[in-house]
Scaffold this active site. Structure first.
Site, PDB file in Angstrom:
ATOM      1  N   SER A  23      -2.051  13.546 -15.044  1.00 40.75           N
ATOM      2  CA  SER A  23      -3.275  13.396 -15.836  1.00 40.75           C
ATOM      3  C   SER A  23      -3.527  14.728 -16.543  1.00 40.75           C
ATOM      4  CB  SER A  23      -4.466  13.100 -14.916  1.00 40.75           C
ATOM      5  OG  SER A  23      -5.689  13.185 -15.627  1.00 40.75           O
TER       6      SER A  23
ATOM      7  N   ASP B 183       0.880  -1.171   0.000  1.00 43.35           N
ATOM      8  CA  ASP B 183       0.000   0.000   0.000  1.00 43.35           C
ATOM      9  C   ASP B 183       0.915   1.218   0.000  1.00 43.35           C
ATOM     10  OD1 ASP B 183      -1.607   2.149   0.504  1.00 43.35           O
ATOM     11  OD2 ASP B 183      -2.824   1.154   2.030  1.00 43.35           O
TER      12      ASP B 183
ATOM     13  N   LYS C 128      -3.208  15.932  -8.918  1.00 38.03           N
ATOM     14  CA  LYS C 128      -2.484  15.785 -10.187  1.00 38.03           C
ATOM     15  C   LYS C 128      -1.714  17.064 -10.538  1.00 38.03           C
ATOM     16  CE  LYS C 128      -3.498  11.481 -11.101  1.00 38.03           C
ATOM     17  NZ  LYS C 128      -2.450  10.451 -10.893  1.00 38.03           N
TER      18      LYS C 128
ATOM     19  N   TYR D 126      -8.768  15.163  -6.873  1.00 37.98           N
ATOM     20  CA  TYR D 126      -7.997  14.601  -7.992  1.00 37.98           C
ATOM     21  C   TYR D 126      -7.239  15.705  -8.733  1.00 37.98           C
ATOM     22  CZ  TYR D 126      -6.986  11.327 -11.825  1.00 37.98           C
ATOM     23  OH  TYR D 126      -6.355  10.519 -12.748  1.00 37.98           O
TER      24      TYR D 126
HETATM   25  P1  NAD Z   1      -6.544   1.233 -12.270  1.00 36.66           P
HETATM   26  O1  NAD Z   1      -7.588   1.453 -11.249  1.00 36.66           O
HETATM   27  O2  NAD Z   1      -6.861   0.451 -13.504  1.00 36.66           O
HETATM   28  O3  NAD Z   1      -5.269   0.564 -11.587  1.00 36.66           O
HETATM   29  C1  NAD Z   1      -4.738   1.138 -10.424  1.00 36.66           C
HETATM   30  C2  NAD Z   1      -3.910   0.092  -9.704  1.00 36.66           C
HETATM   31  O4  NAD Z   1      -3.373   0.731  -8.540  1.00 36.66           O
HETATM   32  C3  NAD Z   1      -4.763  -1.088  -9.219  1.00 36.66           C
HETATM   33  O5  NAD Z   1      -4.122  -2.311  -9.510  1.00 36.66           O
HETATM   34  C4  NAD Z   1      -4.879  -0.851  -7.708  1.00 36.66           C
HETATM   35  O6  NAD Z   1      -4.976  -2.051  -6.933  1.00 36.66           O
HETATM   36  C5  NAD Z   1      -3.579  -0.118  -7.417  1.00 36.66           C
HETATM   37  N1  NAD Z   1      -3.646   0.707  -6.193  1.00 36.66           N
HETATM   38  C6  NAD Z   1      -4.674   1.491  -5.775  1.00 36.66           C
HETATM   39  N2  NAD Z   1      -4.369   2.040  -4.596  1.00 36.66           N
HETATM   40  C7  NAD Z   1      -3.122   1.597  -4.264  1.00 36.66           C
HETATM   41  C8  NAD Z   1      -2.271   1.802  -3.164  1.00 36.66           C
HETATM   42  N3  NAD Z   1      -2.641   2.585  -2.131  1.00 36.66           N
HETATM   43  N4  NAD Z   1      -1.073   1.185  -3.140  1.00 36.66           N
HETATM   44  C9  NAD Z   1      -0.702   0.385  -4.174  1.00 36.66           C
HETATM   45  N5  NAD Z   1      -1.461   0.130  -5.246  1.00 36.66           N
HETATM   46  C10 NAD Z   1      -2.670   0.740  -5.286  1.00 36.66           C
HETATM   47  O7  NAD Z   1      -5.991   2.697 -12.643  1.00 36.66           O
HETATM   48  P2  NAD Z   1      -5.427   3.281 -14.022  1.00 36.66           P
HETATM   49  O8  NAD Z   1      -6.580   3.846 -14.763  1.00 36.66           O
HETATM   50  O9  NAD Z   1      -4.514   2.331 -14.670  1.00 36.66           O
HETATM   51  O10 NAD Z   1      -4.613   4.538 -13.459  1.00 36.66           O
HETATM   52  C11 NAD Z   1      -3.224   4.487 -13.238  1.00 36.66           C
HETATM   53  C12 NAD Z   1      -2.706   5.906 -13.106  1.00 36.66           C
HETATM   54  O11 NAD Z   1      -3.003   6.640 -14.294  1.00 36.66           O
HETATM   55  C13 NAD Z   1      -3.329   6.702 -11.959  1.00 36.66           C
HETATM   56  O12 NAD Z   1      -2.341   7.530 -11.392  1.00 36.66           O
HETATM   57  C14 NAD Z   1      -4.391   7.529 -12.644  1.00 36.66           C
HETATM   58  O13 NAD Z   1      -4.695   8.692 -11.933  1.00 36.66           O
HETATM   59  C15 NAD Z   1      -3.686   7.820 -13.959  1.00 36.66           C
HETATM   60  N6  NAD Z   1      -4.580   8.176 -15.058  1.00 36.66           N
HETATM   61  C16 NAD Z   1      -5.473   7.263 -15.573  1.00 36.66           C
HETATM   62  C17 NAD Z   1      -6.288   7.633 -16.629  1.00 36.66           C
HETATM   63  C18 NAD Z   1      -7.263   6.686 -17.263  1.00 36.66           C
HETATM   64  O14 NAD Z   1      -8.094   7.147 -18.072  1.00 36.66           O
HETATM   65  N7  NAD Z   1      -7.226   5.389 -16.961  1.00 36.66           N
HETATM   66  C19 NAD Z   1      -6.209   8.938 -17.164  1.00 36.66           C
HETATM   67  C20 NAD Z   1      -5.304   9.829 -16.612  1.00 36.66           C
HETATM   68  C21 NAD Z   1      -4.490   9.437 -15.557  1.00 36.66           C
END
Ligand code: NAD
Length: 281
Positions: free
Chosen positions: A144, A63, A161, A157
């Protein structure tokens, strides 16, 4: 593909989504990858996938919002292979809803700022002694488009970010002389396993969302993984403090032309269903 041979990388949130694809991409480039995720089963599954593909990976249940767990993750990854070159700060999740300044709780704010910003501080504090040792240190922070454009009801958020972007630039200044590069990626909408489930149930919503993008489609986890991989290699050795927007051109559009396009699209496709006003999943 093998331009990360012998390098050691940590990917937080490496079990699935963008982090999952990044762990696999860095491993395909030759890196040994410490797949850290709060969901230990997802981390183990992704590490097994990497091993099956002939790569090198270790899974850990971490975590990252817990200081001691973050610090231990860095030490364990470095001890595992005797070095550490790359940290990808990607993990994100929340326990409470986001909201406006009038509705968010203190605990939602504190947790959000911890997982998005404080983890980056810890990556420098604990990571730099290792990252600087072989002259190839790289930190890539996942920000993001929400770090510089603002959506309603997303105070935590957007603030988190924006902090990721500010910290990336500031840390690039301080860590550059130590031989550690610090960059960030700002993804647009990326269809991860989590989002795919939603869009499969609502294909019309997704079609509408795609119109926000000049390329007329949303992104995939691999689109971000490739960018992270590039920033982590020596091909990017003169790049630091850079905020790389990977969003299919979404944020460079002039608003009035974009609004006009959406109006025309709706008229040409009168059966299109609008997604909810607040995209929050
Ligand atoms: P996701 O929810 O698909 O995956 C996130 C992963 O992080 C999961 O496996 C979860 O178990 C893990 N996680 C959550 N809290 C945690 C913690 N406290 N410690 C360790 N692991 C933890 O998310 P995603 O969409 O792949 O996003 C990944 C990153 O990209 C994030 O920083 C998100 O803000 C950023 N992001 C995503 C998008 C999008 O559209 N998917 C767009 C812009 C930015």
């Amino acid at each position: 593909m093998s331009n990360l041979q012998d390098r050691v990388a940590i990917v937080t949130g490496g079990g699935r989504g963008i982090g999952g694809a990044t762990a696999r991409r860095l491993a395909a480039a030759g890196a040994r990858v410490y797949v850290a995720d709060k969901d230990g089963a997802a981390a183990a599954e992704n590490a097994a996938r990497i091993l099956d593909a002939g790569g090198s990976a270790v899974a850990a249940a971490v975590d990252v919002s817990e200081h001691d767990q973050y610090a231990a993750m860095v030490e364990n990854a470095a001890a595992q292979w005797g070095r550490l070159d790359i940290i990808v700060n990607n993990a994100y999740g929340r326990h409470e809803p986001d909201g406006s300044a009038l509705t968010v709780t203190d605990s939602a704010f504190d947790y959000g700022l911890t997982i998005m910003a404080k983890t980056i501080l810890w990556s420098a504090r604990y990571g730099v002694p290792h990252l600087r040792a072989h002259g190839h240190g790289s930190i890539v922070n996942i920000a993001s488009v929400h770090g510089f454009l603002y959506a309603p009801g997303s105070l935590v958020y957007e603030t988190g970010k924006a902090a990721v972007i500010a910290m990336t630039k500031q840390m690039a200044i301080d860590l550059g002389p130590l031989g550690v590069r610090v960059n960030a990626i700002c993804p647009g909408h990326i269809v991860t396993e989590r989002q795919a489930e939603h869009w499969q149930k609502n294909p019309s919503h997704h079609k509408m969302l795609e119109q926000n993008y000049p390329l007329r489609h949303t992104g995939t986890p691999d689109d971000i993984a490739h960018a992270i991989n590039f920033l982590s290699t020596d091909e990017a050795r003169f790049i630091t403090g850079h905020i790389m927007v990977v969003d299919g051109g979404m944020t460079v559009q002039l608003q009035e032309n974009f609004g006009n396009h959406m109006g025309h699209f709706m008229r040409a496709h009168p059966d299109t269903q609008l997604p909810p006003q607040q995209l929050d999943f």
